[in-house]
Scaffold this active site. Structure first.
Site, PDB file in Angstrom:
ATOM      1  CB  CYS A 110      -0.913  -0.013   1.226  1.00  0.00           C
ATOM      2  SG  CYS A 110      -1.833   1.519   1.475  1.00  0.00           S
ATOM      3  CB  CYS A 133      -0.441   2.173   4.202  1.00  0.00           C
ATOM      4  SG  CYS A 133      -2.104   1.706   3.724  1.00  0.00           S
ATOM      5  CG  ASP A 134       3.408   0.734   4.336  1.00  0.00           C
ATOM      6  OD1 ASP A 134       3.092   1.108   5.475  1.00  0.00           O
ATOM      7  OD2 ASP A 134       3.109  -0.391   3.887  1.00  0.00           O
TER       8      ASP A 134
END
Length: 303
Positions: free
Chosen positions: A133, A136-137
């Site tokens: 992701c 997300c990261d």
């Protein structure tokens, strides 16, 4: 045991749209979502093809849809559906991680999850360089060397997003051309993001964290090690249809639920909508299927 006219399993675009339509039709409905957000939808960094928005993230769009849905139906997070049982002609039992419900109909919109590469090192380094992701990261890797594995829309979108965060991005693709839509490929070129063609990841290497990947050229067989700080895997998805299959719902050879044009499955009272049905995996399609499923459920249960 709480009783409902309709239970919607999954709070993504299809499930939320189904909730909006069911609520507007006066059905007593609840949406059950196994996560805190709406699964993979939260991971889409930016979209330019959802009607009404020139540019919007999956998280923002889902937030708007959820706010609209919750005006009419409740949504329970962190409540995983474990079992769906058709008891008789009129009632279905839905057992979850928190309890049990009774309902006249169910819409299954459980979606899909990221497919893994299944190469040495992948599982070992999840959270330590292996990511699924970008939203997300990605913020963890500014000025870092990262690779995106894949050649479809998701892979190219993630690469462009990572570049916008200041990452040094390279795409690795097993073929000699991308499958992504033309406009995304044009943006890839505009952002000067390089692609390593005809190559697959054979192994992910590192000590405490990822430090390189071993690549294999599918045409020549040549192997090379590429130094990287992060790996973003975007090689497709697989359906989350186990609960449906256990309920006797018919699926295709890839595990996607089969439905008719009214989103009905082979079991009366059970419907399916969104990515779980396979086909064209686009948000606008998922929303349309969610609306059709809710209308079908209303027409069938309110006869």
């Amino acid at each position: 045991m709480e009783e409902y006219d309709l239970i919607i399993v999954g709070g993504g675009p299809a499930g939320l749209t189904a909730g909006i339509y069911a609520g507007r039709q006066g059905m007593k409905t609840i949406i059950l979502e196994m996560m805190t957000g709406a699964g993979s939808g939260y991971m889409v960094p930016l979209m330019e093809n959802y009607p009404g928005f020139d540019l919007i993230s999956g998280k923002d769009l889902l937030g708007k849809m959820r706010k609209q849905a919750e005006k009419r139906v409740p949504m329970e997070n962190m409540e995983e559906v474990k079992e769906i049982v058709k008891n008789d002609l009129d009632h279905i039992s839905v057992k979850t991680s928190k309890g049990e419900y009774k309902t006249k109909s169910v819409i299954i919109s459980t979606g899909s999850r990221h497919r893994r590469l299944k190469v040495p090192g992948e599982i070992d380094f999840i959270g330590r360089g292996v990511c699924y992701c970008a939203t997300c990261d990605g913020p963890l890797y500014p000025d870092k060397d990262v690779v995106v594995i894949g050649g479809g829309n998701a892979a190219v979108q993630e690469a462009i997003y990572l570049k916008s965060l200041g990452c040094k991005v390279t795409i690795i693709h097993r073929r000699n051309q991308l499958r992504a839509e033309e406009y995304l490929q044009e943006k890839l070129e505009e952002n000067n993001i390089p692609v390593i063609w005809d190559s697959v990841v054979e192994k992910i290497n590192g000590d405490m964290v990822v430090d390189s990947v071993t690549l294999s050229n599918v045409k020549t067989g040549e192997k090379t090690d590429l130094s990287v700080d992060g790996i973003f895997i975007a090689v497709g998805e697989e359906p989350l249809s186990k609960v449906a299959q256990n309920a006797g719902v018919e699926v295709d050879d890839q595990g996607y639920i089969k439905t008719d044009k009214f989103q009905k499955t082979n079991i009366p009272g059970l419907y399916a909508a969104g990515d779980i049905t396979g086909g064209i995996k686009q948000w606008v399609v998922a929303c349309a299927e969610g609306a059709v499923a809710a209308i079908s459920a209303h027409n069938d249960t309110m006869k």
